[in-house]
Design a protein around this motif. Structure first.
Motif, PDB file in Angstrom:
ATOM      1  N   ASN A  31      -5.438  -5.264   0.316  1.00  0.00           N
ATOM      2  CA  ASN A  31      -4.063  -5.750   0.403  1.00  0.00           C
ATOM      3  C   ASN A  31      -3.834  -6.557   1.677  1.00  0.00           C
ATOM      4  O   ASN A  31      -2.709  -6.861   2.025  1.00  0.00           O
ATOM      5  N   THR A  43      -1.822  -6.600  -4.583  1.00  0.00           N
ATOM      6  CA  THR A  43      -0.550  -6.063  -4.101  1.00  0.00           C
ATOM      7  C   THR A  43      -0.302  -4.720  -4.776  1.00  0.00           C
ATOM      8  O   THR A  43      -0.987  -4.354  -5.733  1.00  0.00           O
ATOM      9  N   LYS A  45       2.028  -4.032  -6.622  1.00  0.00           N
ATOM     10  CA  LYS A  45       2.523  -4.270  -7.984  1.00  0.00           C
ATOM     11  C   LYS A  45       1.396  -4.292  -9.014  1.00  0.00           C
ATOM     12  O   LYS A  45       1.627  -4.079 -10.191  1.00  0.00           O
ATOM     13  N   LYS A  54       1.310  -8.392 -14.167  1.00  0.00           N
ATOM     14  CA  LYS A  54       0.176  -8.262 -13.252  1.00  0.00           C
ATOM     15  C   LYS A  54      -0.938  -7.483 -13.949  1.00  0.00           C
ATOM     16  O   LYS A  54      -0.694  -6.473 -14.590  1.00  0.00           O
ATOM     17  N   TYR A  71       4.181   0.986   1.554  1.00  0.00           N
ATOM     18  CA  TYR A  71       4.466   0.760   0.139  1.00  0.00           C
ATOM     19  C   TYR A  71       4.966   2.009  -0.569  1.00  0.00           C
ATOM     20  O   TYR A  71       5.793   1.936  -1.455  1.00  0.00           O
TER      21      TYR A  71
END
Length: 186
Positions: A31, A43, A45, A54, A71
């Motif tokens: 990341n 990421t 996501k 994604k 996160y």
């Protein structure tokens, strides 16, 4: 899971593991940017089963995720479950896809409880030193001492015993002890 204070070499170790894993898998992600054409940026996501825009990482991937607390807040499990309900299944099931997920945090409680419980091992960078060459500003290698623990309970036992020794004026023991589930590397 790599746990360590600021400046102990967590990201350096994660980058080193990234280099090693490139010999075992063609799917290597982090990341954070690495000047390496074989490492792709990922990421948080990308872990979301609910977000069909994604792609989740393919089987046999290595995923290095630095500073996971930014996160997913490990100190607030109720909110974490609400906000990240599509990501949690992937993180908890990554091993079923033969994916190696390695995350870093500054303190154990910063990592979500369910991830801490499933971690195969906990790596603690104990010391990071530049080699004594004195000629270059950026050394080509570092000397790092690591403690590898089977789980967080074993780390806590070792840490408490070490604190007792230090408070008694003795040095902290950094010897491998399979009974305690700890290995040390330099």
């Amino acid at each position: 899971m790599i746990i360590g204070k600021l400046g102990t070499g967590k990201t350096l170790l994660l980058t080193y593991l990234n280099e090693i894993m490139q010999t075992k898998s063609s799917h290597v992600y982090t990341n954070y940017p690495i000047n390496d054409k074989n490492t792709k940026i990922i990421t948080f996501k990308h872990f979301d089963f609910n977000d069909k825009t994604k792609l989740i990482p393919p089987n046999n991937s290595f995923i290095g995720f630095d500073e996971s607390f930014l996160y997913m807040d490990g100190t607030d499990p109720k909110t974490t479950k609400l906000i990240h309900n599509g990501k949690i299944p992937y993180i908890l099931l990554a091993r079923h896809f033969n994916n190696n997920l390695c995350i870093t945090a500054q303190r154990p409680n910063m990592v979500w409880n369910n991830i801490r419980e499933l971690a195969t091992c906990t790596i603690i960078p104990l010391s990071l030193k530049k080699p004594p060459n004195g000629k270059t500003l950026i050394p080509k290698f570092f000397i790092m001492e690591l403690g590898v623990f089977q789980d967080m309970d074993m780390y806590e036992i070792w840490k408490n015993k070490s604190m007792e020794r230090v408070s008694d004026g003795k040095k902290s023991k950094r010897k491998s002890d399979m009974g305690l589930g700890v290995k040390f590397f330099k």
